[in-house]
Write a protein that holds these residues in place. Structure first.
Motif, PDB file in Angstrom:
ATOM      1  N   GLY A 147     -13.332 -15.201   0.506  1.00 17.79           N
ATOM      2  CA  GLY A 147     -14.270 -14.128   0.795  1.00 17.79           C
ATOM      3  C   GLY A 147     -15.475 -14.650   1.537  1.00 17.79           C
ATOM      4  O   GLY A 147     -15.701 -15.857   1.633  1.00 17.79           O
ATOM      5  N   THR A 148     -16.266 -13.718   2.074  1.00 15.76           N
ATOM      6  CA  THR A 148     -17.506 -14.066   2.759  1.00 15.76           C
ATOM      7  C   THR A 148     -18.633 -13.206   2.190  1.00 15.76           C
ATOM      8  O   THR A 148     -18.384 -12.226   1.477  1.00 15.76           O
ATOM      9  N   GLY A 149     -19.874 -13.561   2.526  1.00 13.45           N
ATOM     10  CA  GLY A 149     -21.017 -12.782   2.055  1.00 13.45           C
ATOM     11  C   GLY A 149     -21.066 -12.760   0.539  1.00 13.45           C
ATOM     12  O   GLY A 149     -20.909 -13.796  -0.109  1.00 13.45           O
ATOM     13  N   ASN A 150     -21.262 -11.585  -0.038  1.00 11.04           N
ATOM     14  CA  ASN A 150     -21.319 -11.457  -1.497  1.00 11.04           C
ATOM     15  C   ASN A 150     -19.993 -11.776  -2.175  1.00 11.04           C
ATOM     16  O   ASN A 150     -19.937 -11.876  -3.391  1.00 11.04           O
ATOM     17  N   TYR A 151     -18.925 -11.929  -1.403  1.00  9.18           N
ATOM     18  CA  TYR A 151     -17.601 -12.185  -1.966  1.00  9.18           C
ATOM     19  C   TYR A 151     -17.151 -13.640  -1.796  1.00  9.18           C
ATOM     20  O   TYR A 151     -16.002 -13.968  -2.105  1.00  9.18           O
ATOM     21  N   ALA A 152     -18.043 -14.497  -1.334  1.00  8.91           N
ATOM     22  CA  ALA A 152     -17.724 -15.930  -1.212  1.00  8.91           C
ATOM     23  C   ALA A 152     -17.398 -16.469  -2.601  1.00  8.91           C
ATOM     24  O   ALA A 152     -18.150 -16.258  -3.551  1.00  8.91           O
ATOM     25  N   GLY A 153     -16.272 -17.135  -2.729  1.00  5.04           N
ATOM     26  CA  GLY A 153     -15.858 -17.711  -4.004  1.00  5.04           C
ATOM     27  C   GLY A 153     -15.209 -16.726  -4.961  1.00  5.04           C
ATOM     28  O   GLY A 153     -14.868 -17.086  -6.082  1.00  5.04           O
ATOM     29  N   ALA A 154     -15.039 -15.468  -4.554  1.00 12.27           N
ATOM     30  CA  ALA A 154     -14.445 -14.458  -5.437  1.00 12.27           C
ATOM     31  C   ALA A 154     -12.990 -14.801  -5.747  1.00 12.27           C
ATOM     32  O   ALA A 154     -12.296 -15.443  -4.953  1.00 12.27           O
ATOM     33  N   THR A 155     -12.542 -14.376  -6.917  1.00 15.13           N
ATOM     34  CA  THR A 155     -11.146 -14.502  -7.335  1.00 15.13           C
ATOM     35  C   THR A 155     -10.718 -13.163  -7.923  1.00 15.13           C
ATOM     36  O   THR A 155     -11.549 -12.299  -8.187  1.00 15.13           O
ATOM     37  N   GLY A 156      -9.446 -13.010  -8.140  1.00 13.52           N
ATOM     38  CA  GLY A 156      -8.971 -11.794  -8.789  1.00 13.52           C
ATOM     39  C   GLY A 156      -7.608 -11.368  -8.282  1.00 13.52           C
ATOM     40  O   GLY A 156      -7.022 -12.006  -7.405  1.00 13.52           O
ATOM     41  N   THR A 157      -7.124 -10.292  -8.864  1.00 15.15           N
ATOM     42  CA  THR A 157      -5.837  -9.731  -8.474  1.00 15.15           C
ATOM     43  C   THR A 157      -5.986  -8.220  -8.276  1.00 15.15           C
ATOM     44  O   THR A 157      -6.758  -7.567  -8.973  1.00 15.15           O
ATOM     45  N   LEU A 158      -5.248  -7.711  -7.326  1.00 14.22           N
ATOM     46  CA  LEU A 158      -5.252  -6.280  -7.035  1.00 14.22           C
ATOM     47  C   LEU A 158      -3.821  -5.801  -6.879  1.00 14.22           C
ATOM     48  O   LEU A 158      -2.954  -6.558  -6.440  1.00 14.22           O
ATOM     49  N   SER A 159      -3.587  -4.551  -7.226  1.00 17.39           N
ATOM     50  CA  SER A 159      -2.289  -3.937  -6.947  1.00 17.39           C
ATOM     51  C   SER A 159      -2.542  -2.729  -6.056  1.00 17.39           C
ATOM     52  O   SER A 159      -3.606  -2.117  -6.103  1.00 17.39           O
ATOM     53  N   ARG A 160      -1.559  -2.430  -5.231  1.00 14.62           N
ATOM     54  CA  ARG A 160      -1.701  -1.337  -4.276  1.00 14.62           C
ATOM     55  C   ARG A 160      -0.449  -0.479  -4.316  1.00 14.62           C
ATOM     56  O   ARG A 160       0.664  -0.991  -4.300  1.00 14.62           O
ATOM     57  N   GLN A 161      -0.656   0.823  -4.405  1.00 16.33           N
ATOM     58  CA  GLN A 161       0.424   1.786  -4.310  1.00 16.33           C
ATOM     59  C   GLN A 161       0.069   2.718  -3.156  1.00 16.33           C
ATOM     60  O   GLN A 161      -1.083   3.141  -3.030  1.00 16.33           O
ATOM     61  N   LEU A 162       1.061   3.008  -2.324  1.00 10.42           N
ATOM     62  CA  LEU A 162       0.815   3.945  -1.241  1.00 10.42           C
ATOM     63  C   LEU A 162       2.062   4.738  -0.936  1.00 10.42           C
ATOM     64  O   LEU A 162       3.180   4.322  -1.250  1.00 10.42           O
ATOM     65  N   VAL A 163       1.838   5.876  -0.326  1.00 12.82           N
ATOM     66  CA  VAL A 163       2.915   6.684   0.230  1.00 12.82           C
ATOM     67  C   VAL A 163       2.639   6.812   1.714  1.00 12.82           C
ATOM     68  O   VAL A 163       1.479   6.844   2.140  1.00 12.82           O
ATOM     69  N   GLY A 164       3.689   6.823   2.496  1.00 17.40           N
ATOM     70  CA  GLY A 164       3.520   6.932   3.936  1.00 17.40           C
ATOM     71  C   GLY A 164       4.635   7.738   4.556  1.00 17.40           C
ATOM     72  O   GLY A 164       5.683   7.964   3.940  1.00 17.40           O
ATOM     73  N   ASN A 165       4.401   8.156   5.772  1.00 16.09           N
ATOM     74  CA  ASN A 165       5.373   8.930   6.536  1.00 16.09           C
ATOM     75  C   ASN A 165       5.701   8.133   7.791  1.00 16.09           C
ATOM     76  O   ASN A 165       4.806   7.856   8.600  1.00 16.09           O
ATOM     77  N   VAL A 166       6.978   7.768   7.976  1.00 15.64           N
ATOM     78  CA  VAL A 166       7.353   6.920   9.108  1.00 15.64           C
ATOM     79  C   VAL A 166       7.297   7.661  10.435  1.00 15.64           C
ATOM     80  O   VAL A 166       7.212   7.024  11.491  1.00 15.64           O
TER      81      VAL A 166
END
Length: 183
Positions: A147-166
């Protein structure tokens, strides 16, 4: 033995005084470093909605691997508004369980979440795309790579769910997880 005590009558008092001073110094150091250690790992929940567009930008040689690029924006209550870009590698030869033909499994990827006060760089560790023409349903797991700025050195995990139309290339969804910030 008695001679030693009579020759150095203040020795045991001196030792006790230094020992108590030592304990006081250790206690003081521990109290000063404990709040810093807690502040260094300030953990925040992340719950964001987003919308964007995606497109298949290239095939990787004569393989079943292809590249998907995505861009968009989102909103998170604590961290604020953000824009994002992704670069994803998908493999058509790996159909996820429970998904139909033309579904794929993620074999790599990176993303960037850009906020007003810095950037979070993500690395995808898993992902599946279930395809049922014209829609896709995506589930992914990400780790914070840097990360950069306020997120320099940040750690963590994220999950992402999405729906899309091709057909339209439009997508929307949710990102959730934990971001550990360094103060």
């Amino acid at each position: 033995m008695q001679q030693t005590h009579t020759m150095f009558p203040g020795l045991s008092v001196w030792k006790r005084g230094h020992f108590l001073t030592f304990l006081l110094a250790v206690s003081l150091l521990m109290s000063l470093t404990a709040p810093k250690a807690a502040a260094m790992q300030a953990s925040s929940s992340f719950e964001a909605t987003f919308a964007g567009t995606f497109q298949i930008t290239e095939d990787v040689g004569n393989s079943p691997v292809f590249v998907v690029q995505e861009a968009g924006s989102g909103d998170e209550q604590t961290f604020g508004d953000f824009t994002y870009t992704t670069y994803l590698l998908q493999n058509l030869a790996r159909i996820p369980p429970g998904c139909g033909r033309s579904s794929s499994t993620g074999v790599g990827g990176s993303a960037e979440l850009s906020f007003a006060d810095g950037v979070i760089n993500l690395r995808r560790i898993s992902g599946t795309v279930c395809f049922a023409f014209p829609n896709i349903n995506v589930e992914e797991s990400w780790v914070i790579a840097s990360g950069t700025g306020n997120y320099a050195g940040a750690t963590g995990t994220l999950s992402r769910q999405l729906v899309g139309n091709v057909i339209s290339g439009v997508s929307s969804g949710m990102i959730s997880g934990t971001i550990n910030l360094v103060d």
